[in-house]
Enzyme design. Structure first.
Site, PDB file in Angstrom:
ATOM      1  N   HIS A 180       1.729   4.247  -3.264  1.00  0.00           N
ATOM      2  CA  HIS A 180       1.598   5.703  -3.273  1.00  0.00           C
ATOM      3  C   HIS A 180       2.665   6.378  -4.147  1.00  0.00           C
ATOM      4  O   HIS A 180       2.531   7.564  -4.468  1.00  0.00           O
ATOM      5  CB  HIS A 180       1.680   6.246  -1.847  1.00  0.00           C
ATOM      6  CG  HIS A 180       0.389   6.181  -1.103  1.00  0.00           C
ATOM      7  ND1 HIS A 180      -0.753   6.837  -1.520  1.00  0.00           N
ATOM      8  CD2 HIS A 180       0.050   5.542   0.052  1.00  0.00           C
ATOM      9  CE1 HIS A 180      -1.728   6.612  -0.662  1.00  0.00           C
ATOM     10  NE2 HIS A 180      -1.273   5.820   0.301  1.00  0.00           N
ATOM     11  N   TYR A 216     -10.545   5.228   0.970  1.00  0.00           N
ATOM     12  CA  TYR A 216      -9.783   4.059   0.543  1.00  0.00           C
ATOM     13  C   TYR A 216     -10.678   3.068  -0.205  1.00  0.00           C
ATOM     14  O   TYR A 216     -10.471   2.764  -1.376  1.00  0.00           O
ATOM     15  CB  TYR A 216      -9.186   3.342   1.753  1.00  0.00           C
ATOM     16  CG  TYR A 216      -8.084   4.035   2.492  1.00  0.00           C
ATOM     17  CD1 TYR A 216      -6.792   3.508   2.499  1.00  0.00           C
ATOM     18  CD2 TYR A 216      -8.315   5.183   3.236  1.00  0.00           C
ATOM     19  CE1 TYR A 216      -5.765   4.106   3.218  1.00  0.00           C
ATOM     20  CE2 TYR A 216      -7.307   5.797   3.956  1.00  0.00           C
ATOM     21  CZ  TYR A 216      -6.031   5.251   3.948  1.00  0.00           C
ATOM     22  OH  TYR A 216      -5.030   5.849   4.662  1.00  0.00           O
ATOM     23  N   HIS A 271       0.824  -1.205   0.000  1.00  0.00           N
ATOM     24  CA  HIS A 271       0.000   0.000   0.000  1.00  0.00           C
ATOM     25  C   HIS A 271       0.861   1.259   0.000  1.00  0.00           C
ATOM     26  O   HIS A 271       0.640   2.174  -0.800  1.00  0.00           O
ATOM     27  CB  HIS A 271      -0.940   0.002   1.199  1.00  0.00           C
ATOM     28  CG  HIS A 271      -1.813   1.213   1.256  1.00  0.00           C
ATOM     29  ND1 HIS A 271      -2.933   1.350   0.465  1.00  0.00           N
ATOM     30  CD2 HIS A 271      -1.725   2.354   1.974  1.00  0.00           C
ATOM     31  CE1 HIS A 271      -3.499   2.521   0.697  1.00  0.00           C
ATOM     32  NE2 HIS A 271      -2.774   3.157   1.619  1.00  0.00           N
ATOM     33  N   GLU A 272       1.826   1.319   0.899  1.00  0.00           N
ATOM     34  CA  GLU A 272       2.637   2.535   0.973  1.00  0.00           C
ATOM     35  C   GLU A 272       3.494   2.710  -0.278  1.00  0.00           C
ATOM     36  O   GLU A 272       3.667   3.831  -0.768  1.00  0.00           O
ATOM     37  CB  GLU A 272       3.509   2.519   2.235  1.00  0.00           C
ATOM     38  CG  GLU A 272       2.762   2.318   3.545  1.00  0.00           C
ATOM     39  CD  GLU A 272       1.602   3.283   3.743  1.00  0.00           C
ATOM     40  OE1 GLU A 272       1.588   4.359   3.123  1.00  0.00           O
ATOM     41  OE2 GLU A 272       0.687   2.959   4.518  1.00  0.00           O
ATOM     42  N   GLU A 329      -5.681   7.815  -1.933  1.00  0.00           N
ATOM     43  CA  GLU A 329      -5.884   6.541  -1.247  1.00  0.00           C
ATOM     44  C   GLU A 329      -6.703   5.549  -2.071  1.00  0.00           C
ATOM     45  O   GLU A 329      -6.418   4.356  -2.088  1.00  0.00           O
ATOM     46  CB  GLU A 329      -6.558   6.781   0.103  1.00  0.00           C
ATOM     47  CG  GLU A 329      -5.760   7.642   1.066  1.00  0.00           C
ATOM     48  CD  GLU A 329      -4.451   7.009   1.505  1.00  0.00           C
ATOM     49  OE1 GLU A 329      -4.164   5.864   1.098  1.00  0.00           O
ATOM     50  OE2 GLU A 329      -3.714   7.654   2.271  1.00  0.00           O
TER      51      GLU A 329
END
Length: 655
Positions: free
Chosen positions: A410, A496, A406-407, A429
């Protein structure tokens, strides 16, 4: 296989008088085709700057910011001091008499707006940035400018307006601040067995964005996300000689800061698809594994085409790395840094494997553009910055994979595609969680799949059922609500999850991958290192994919409308057009979607038909006639449960 690949041709008929096999339920319908399919005025109009195809127009402009920084960390007193030179280029058509600078560290002051307004209660504070002058350098001259600091932003008053269409100047600021403890969240100093871990982010005064939509984007920072200009950031970090530093961008001077053994391992990692240890757990106990702590080292990094940088420094780091293979034939480096507490076969031993796999997977959308991707195991902020992410040293198993994916995702949204996170969280998100969905499915034959939300989502479960409470909640904000106006209660489920599911449904149920994927890739490439709005995205996908999607943007994004489609009747017909079967449908909520209709026949066979959204354009309760002459035993809408239908009890009709 997606349903639309098995679809059979459908004959549309508006035969409202046809008899049906069962009466419709008495519940009222809230569906109005004239409302759902009405022309849509998007929030930002098409202009010569942002055109009707959702692309930068002929007159598009964007300002540029380059930074040169030299920071020193006082590791005894947890204090950062830095010299900063900001080079600002005004490409706008407006002369600028003032400049606005963001001062994120001021959010930690006791009197900051964030202290009162944020839902995250803070019990410890710092004094924020400390500096006493801002020097302007322009045209070979320099002067100390007047400035006003108000909360987390600073207005710099120029002696003369900065010229439009390419005017350039420099701001010089020497500053310092106290690094927060673990209570700092996204930036902090964290204790570990073998020394402190400094996670340094939002650490330098950064220029606010001046754009064609709002002028200066200079609202106070209360702790949400960011909106930043692009440029080159060249930075040096001075720390004790026993420290390691990992950061955004390329390490320019490895020979000056790494031992010969570390240099050899570093070079080997750049050529290896398997994880190579550059600094091992055993090295932590060896005094000769790093230069003496009695002197300092300058770690020099450089990153181009970026809006920000962050770094981490510690004597406690285990460091490992591996090569990332990119689709354009280039390579990058996957790297992990974590303390001994993170070591374990189901913990950070696999972190670089996760970094490598996810960056390679995400690069199918747009090749990763930077020389390294770093995963940092620290106090567990779960936060992203260009080229580096801050995760938790205690993370393990599927959580470590999910938060890493997930990070890192980004880096595409919003680090490459630079949307305004402070206004449009779903473009940050939601878009990122969307690409996470497929990364989890792809990794190691689905080892950690399915992932349908973010790192906090329960494993398994049907995502279209999980979203139903949000769609039914009259208090839930829309996806278009300003990011900072979305309460923590809804931030995750809306920004999200709903944001990601909207793209999954658009890809898998509305457009199909063959149209969605090329359009989405082109969108990323077109807006790479630029600032698109939701309107730009909506227009781009319609133009590139070949579909009027006003109804979808209206129902899913601009509103929080529910979906409840039903089968109300099945009847054999024989008229001048020939024999067929009439299927009567109705909608009991404001939104409809294209759907699969499955007919199960009395002879035991079945057949799928695709019901397009146009079926609903004229009537609340349309009837379609299919070229079917077999006896129908059951008719079911959405038989594979792909749509977020509020009431599935009326999706089937048995004869």
């Amino acid at each position: 296989m997606p349903h639309w690949l098995r679809a059979t041709a459908i004959l549309w008929a508006g035969c409202s008088a046809l008899a049906v096999a069962a009466p419709s339920t008495s519940a009222p319908s809230y569906f109005d085709p004239q409302t759902l399919f009405a022309p849509l005025s998007l929030p930002y109009p098409a202009t010569a700057l942002r055109n009707g195809a959702g692309k930068p127009g002929a007159m598009f402009w964007q300002n540029r910011v380059d930074y040169s920084l030299h920071a020193t960390i006082d590791t005894q007193n947890d204090k950062l001091s830095s010299k900063e030179v900001i080079t600002y280029t005004n490409n706008s058509p407006d002369a600028l008499p003032t400049l606005w600078v963001q001062l994120d560290q001021n959010m930690y002051r006791k009197d900051s707006r964030s202290t009162v307004a944020s839902e995250w209660r803070r019990g410890q504070f710092t004094d924020g940035y400390q500096f006493d002058k801002v020097t302007v350098l322009i045209g070979g001259k320099r002067y100390d400018a007047k400035f006003l600091i108000d909360d987390t932003r600073m207005r710099v008053d120029l002696a003369e307006p900065l010229a439009a269409n390419g005017g350039k100047l420099q701001l010089q600021i020497d500053y310092s601040y106290q690094v927060p403890g673990t209570w700092g969240g996204r930036t902090s100093v964290t204790p570990s067995t073998n020394g402190k871990i400094f996670e340094i982010a939002q650490w330098f005064p950064r220029m606010a964005v001046y754009d064609d939509l709002h002028g200066w984007n200079n609202n106070p920072y209360i702790g949400s996300e960011f909106y930043l200009e692009y440029g080159t950031i060249d930075y040096t970090v001075t720390v004790p000689g026993n420290y390691w530093v990992v950061g955004s961008g390329e390490l320019v001077n490895p020979k000056d800061v790494l031992t010969k053994t570390e240099q050899q391992r570093f070079a080997a990692a750049k050529q290896s698809d398997k994880t190579v240890y550059i600094r091992t757990v055993e090295d932590l106990a060896k005094t000769d594994s790093r230069p003496s702590a009695s002197k300092t080292l300058d770690w020099h990094f450089r990153m181009e085409h970026t809006r920000d940088v962050a770094f981490a420094a510690s004597p406690a780091f285990v460091i490992d790395a591996a090569r990332i293979n990119l689709p354009n034939g280039k390579t990058s480096l996957a790297m992990s840094a974590y303390p001994a507490e993170g070591v374990g076969s189901n913990k950070w031993d696999r972190a670089t494997e996760y970094v490598k796999a996810n960056i390679e997977h995400f690069s199918q959308w747009y090749p990763y553009p930077w020389p390294a991707a770093v995963n940092l195991g620290g106090q567990g902020a779960g936060m992203e910055y260009p080229g580096i992410v801050f995760d938790g040293m205690d993370d393990k198993d599927d959580l470590l994979f999910w938060i890493t994916a997930h990070e890192l995702g980004h880096n595409w949204f919003p680090m490459i595609v630079g949307s305004d996170e402070r206004r449009h969280a779903f473009m940050d998100e939601g878009f990122n969680t969307f690409i996470d969905v497929y990364a989890s499915d792809a990794f190691n034959h689905g080892e950690f799949a399915p992932k349908r939300d973010s790192e906090y989502a329960p494993k398994g479960g049907n995502p279209v059922d999980e979203i139903l409470p949000v769609l039914a909640d009259a208090e839930a904000p829309t996806l278009m609500a300003p990011s900072e106006a979305v309460a923590e209660t809804y931030r995750h489920s809306v920004s999200y999850f709903k944001g990601a599911l909207g793209l999954v449904l658009l890809r898998e149920q509305i457009l199909g991958p063959d149209r969605f994927d090329p359009a989405f890739k082109e969108y990323i490439a077109t807006w790479a290192f630029k600032h698109p709005t939701p309107s730009d995205f909506f227009r781009f996908m319609e133009s590139a994919a070949g579909e009027d999607l006003a109804w979808w943007w209206r129902g899913w994004y601009l509103n929080n409308w529910q979906l409840d489609m039903a089968v109300t009747g099945v009847k054999a017909v024989d008229d001048k057009h020939g024999k067929g079967t009439a299927i009567s449908l109705t909608s009991k909520q404001k939104l409809v979607m294209p759907a699969t209709l499955r007919l199960q026949y009395a002879d035991g066979t079945s057949e799928d038909f695709r019901i397009p959204v146009e079926t609903w354009m004229h009537r609340v309760s349309p009837t379609i006639i299919l070229p079917v002459t077999k006896a129908v035993k059951m008719a079911t809408l959405d038989p594979e449960h792909k749509l977020p239908d509020a009431d599935r009890s009326n999706n089937s009709l048995t004869l």
